[in-house]
Motif scaffolding. Structure first.
Motif, PDB file in Angstrom:
ATOM      1  N   SER A 199       0.843  -1.201   0.000  1.00 51.67           N
ATOM      2  CA  SER A 199       0.000   0.000   0.000  1.00 51.67           C
ATOM      3  C   SER A 199       0.873   1.243   0.000  1.00 51.67           C
ATOM      4  N   LYS A 200       0.398   2.278  -0.660  1.00 54.91           N
ATOM      5  CA  LYS A 200       1.117   3.550  -0.711  1.00 54.91           C
ATOM      6  C   LYS A 200       0.721   4.383   0.506  1.00 54.91           C
ATOM      7  N   LEU A 201       1.619   4.424   1.468  1.00 55.93           N
ATOM      8  CA  LEU A 201       1.314   5.122   2.721  1.00 55.93           C
ATOM      9  C   LEU A 201       2.169   6.355   2.954  1.00 55.93           C
ATOM     10  N   TYR A 202       3.096   6.615   2.064  1.00 54.94           N
ATOM     11  CA  TYR A 202       3.987   7.766   2.259  1.00 54.94           C
ATOM     12  C   TYR A 202       3.192   9.065   2.241  1.00 54.94           C
ATOM     13  N   GLN A 203       3.406   9.886   3.269  1.00 50.61           N
ATOM     14  CA  GLN A 203       2.731  11.165   3.487  1.00 50.61           C
ATOM     15  C   GLN A 203       1.229  11.014   3.732  1.00 50.61           C
ATOM     16  N   GLN A 204       0.810   9.817   4.083  1.00 46.50           N
ATOM     17  CA  GLN A 204      -0.589   9.572   4.417  1.00 46.50           C
ATOM     18  C   GLN A 204      -0.799   9.698   5.922  1.00 46.50           C
ATOM     19  N   GLN A 205      -2.054   9.904   6.305  1.00 48.89           N
ATOM     20  CA  GLN A 205      -2.410   9.977   7.717  1.00 48.89           C
ATOM     21  C   GLN A 205      -2.863   8.590   8.186  1.00 48.89           C
ATOM     22  N   ILE A 206      -2.369   8.176   9.364  1.00 43.82           N
ATOM     23  CA  ILE A 206      -2.783   6.906   9.937  1.00 43.82           C
ATOM     24  C   ILE A 206      -3.167   7.121  11.392  1.00 43.82           C
ATOM     25  N   GLN A 207      -3.882   6.147  11.934  1.00 44.41           N
ATOM     26  CA  GLN A 207      -4.239   6.167  13.353  1.00 44.41           C
ATOM     27  C   GLN A 207      -4.013   4.777  13.935  1.00 44.41           C
TER      28      GLN A 207
END
Length: 456
Positions: A199-207
Motif C-alpha cells: 500500500s502507498k502510505l507515504y505522506q498519508q495519515q494513519i491512526q
C-alpha cells in the motif's frame, strides 16, 4: 655433487620415467586438491553462516537495559524507583556514545502492538517502537521514501508495515468464501496476493486503535503522518519481511500514545527508555565494549553465543575435512613408496656406477629425496589447478540448484579458496613426497655397487 646437480639428475629421472611420474603425481594432486577443497568448503560455509547470523541477529550490536538488581537503598524495598544505580540515565548514554569502537547509539522504548488504520479504512497490526528516528540509518536501515522527522506526530514504517493492508469488508468476504470452498486454489492464491500487496502510505495519515481489555473498549489515537518508508531488508525474502511489521515514532510521540491509551504507569521514568541499542564497528570489539558498559551497572545482551556455537561446529567440520585430505595424501604416499622402490630396483646399475665414481651415501639419498620432493611439488601445483576447477564446478552447481525467491536480493553461498590454503596444500604435497621418498632413498644408498654392476 652440488645441489643444482642433484636437482638436475632428479628432474631428468622424472622426465624419463613418465609412467611412474604420472602415477605418483596423480595420487599427490588428488590428495592436495582434496585437502584444499575440503578446507575451502569448510571455511566458506563457516563465513556464510557467520554472515547470515550477522545479518539476522546483528552480531555487532549490543542491547543495553537497566540493571533492576541494583538498589541504592539497603532497606530491602522492591520498588523500581529505588533502583537508581542501575538506571539507564541520560548521563550513562552519553558515556556509552564516547566509548571506543561505538559507532551509533539509539534509545528504544517498546510501546505496544496496535491496530493501524489508514484513511481508506485499511487495517493491519504493527509493533510501535519509540526511538531516535535520526538513528535508523545508522543501524543498516535504508529509506525507500522520505526520511525521519523531528516533529511529534510523525511515524516511519518499515517495509512489512506497508504489506497486506485490507479493509474489514474485503477480509470478511474472503474468509467467508474460503470457508465455503476451502480447497479452491484460486481463492487461496487471490488471498495470498492480497496479503503480499503493498500500500502507498507515504505522506498519508494513519491512526492506531487499542483495545483495553479491562475497560472493554477501543481507543483511537490522534492522527500521525507517515514521513518515511524503509526499504525491504537486504537478504530477507518478501514473505518473511511481510510478517515483520514495525512502526517507529519519536520518544515524545511514544509518550503521547501511551498517555492516550492509558498505558503510562508509575513504572515509566521521565525519559521512558526501556533499552538502548549500541552498534560496534566490528564483532571483534563487541566483547570489549560490552565489558565497559557493564561497569556502568547496566545489563547487556549480545548474540555472540551464536557465533561461538557456529565456530565450534565448523571447527569440527574443518578438522574432519583436513583428516579426509590427509588420508588421501597418505594413500598417495603409499603409491610413491611403491613406485620409487621399484624404480630403485630398476636403477641399481646407475646407483652402482655413481658409487664407483665417488658418490657417497648422502648424495644418493638426497637425489632420491629431491626426486620425491619434485614429484610432490609437481603434484601440488596440479592439485591447486584441480581444486580451482572443482570449486568452480561446485559454485556453478550451487548457482543452478539455488532458487532465489522474488524480492531476494542476496546470493547463496559461494565457495572461495583462501590464498593461505594454496601454500598449505603445496606444503603438504611436498612433505608427502619427501616422507615417501625416505625409504626408497635409504634402500638405494644401501645398494652394493659391485654386486649391482655385475648383475646388470
Amino acid at each position: 655433487m652440488r645441489i643444482q646437480d642433484i636437482l638436475i639428475l632428479a628432474w631428468d629421472q622424472i622426465k624419463r620415467r613418465k609412467v611412474v611420474t604420472a602415477l605418483c603425481v596423480t595420487g599427490i594432486s588428488i590428495g592436495c586438491a582434496s585437502l584444499i577443497v575440503a578446507i575451502s568448503v569448510g571455511e566458506s560455509a563457516q563465513q556464510y553462516s557467520l554472515d547470515e547470523m550477522n545479518r539476522n541477529f546483528k552480531m555487532n550490536e549490543i542491547t543495553v537495559k537497566p540493571n533492576v538488581g541494583i538498589s541504592t537503598k539497603g532497606n530491602g524495598t522492591s520498588k523500581k524507583g529505588n533502583f537508581d544505580r542501575g538506571k539507564l540515565s541520560e548521563q550513562k548514554i552519553e558515556l556509552i556514545k564516547k566509548l571506543p569502537h561505538v559507532t551509533a547509539v539509539a534509545p528504544s522504548m517498546k510501546v505496544e502492538s496496535f491496530e493501524m488504520i489508514t484513511i481508506d479504512n485499511k487495517i493491519s497490526y504493527v509493533e510501535v517502537i519509540g526511538t531516535d528516528l535520526q538513528s535508523l540509518t545508522s543501524f543498516d536501515n535504508t529509506f525507500a521514501q522520505g526520511g525521519p522527522s523531528d516533529a511529534d506526530g510523525t511515524v516511519v514504517l518499515n517495509y512489512g508495515a506497508t504489506i497486506g493492508l485490507m479493509d474489514n469488508e474485503t477480509v470478511n468476504k474472503m474468509m467467508q468464501r474460503l470457508q465455503e470452498d476451502p480447497y479452491n486454489d484460486s481463492l487461496l492464491q487471490q488471498f495470498n496476493l492480497l496479503n503480499m500487496k503493498s500500500s502507498k502510505l507515504y505522506q498519508q495519515q494513519i491512526q492506531y486503535r487499542y483495545y483495553n481489555a479491562e475497560l472493554q473498549q477501543n481507543t483511537l489515537s490522534s492522527s500521525l503522518r507517515v514521513t518515511g518508508i524503509l526499504k525491504q531488508p537486504t537478504g530477507i525474502r518478501q514473505e518473511e519481511a511481510a510478517y515483520d511489521k514495525k512502526a517507529y515514532v519519536s520518544l515524545g510521540t511514544a509518550q503521547l500514545l501511551l498517555e492516550e491509551f492509558g498505558l503510562k504507569g508509575e513504572t515509566t521514568d521521565t525519559q521512558g527508555y526501556d533499552s538502548i541499542l549500541v552498534k560496534v564497528d566490528s564483532q571483534d570489539n563487541v566483547a570489549g565494549v560490552e565489558g565497559q558498559i557493564k561497569k556502568l551497572i547496566l545489563s547487556t545482551e549480545t548474540n555472540l553465543h551464536h557465533q561461538v556455537e557456529v565456530n565450534k561446529k565448523f571447527n569440527m567440520i574443518k578438522k574432519t575435512a583436513l583428516g579426509i585430505g590427509l588420508f588421501v595424501l597418505v594413500i598417495a604416499s603409499i603409491s610413491i613408496i611403491v613406485a620409487m622402490t621399484m624404480s630403485t630396483h630398476q636403477r641399481r646399475r646407475q646407483i652402482g656406477i655413481m658409487k664407483v665414481l665417488g658418490s657417497n651415501l648422502w648424495q644418493i639419498r638426497n637425489m632420491f629425496i629431491a626426486e620425491a620432493a619434485l614429484l610432490g611439488l609437481l603434484g601440488g601445483g596440479i592439485g591447486v589447478l584441480i581444486s580451482y576447477l572443482t570449486i568452480s564446478g561446485v559454485n556453478k552447481l550451487l548457482a543452478t540448484t539455488s532458487i532465489i525467491p522474488l524480492g531476494e536480493s542476496t546470493a547463496g553461498m559461494v565457495i572461495s579458496i583462501s590464498l593461505k590454503n594454496i601454500p598449505l596444500g603445496i606444503s603438504f604435497a611436498v612433505m608427502t613426497g619427501v616422507l615417501s621418498g625416505i625409504y626408497p632413498a635409504i634402500s638405494a644408498s644401501n645398494t652394493n655397487a659391485l654386486v649391482a654392476i655385475k648383475k646388470d
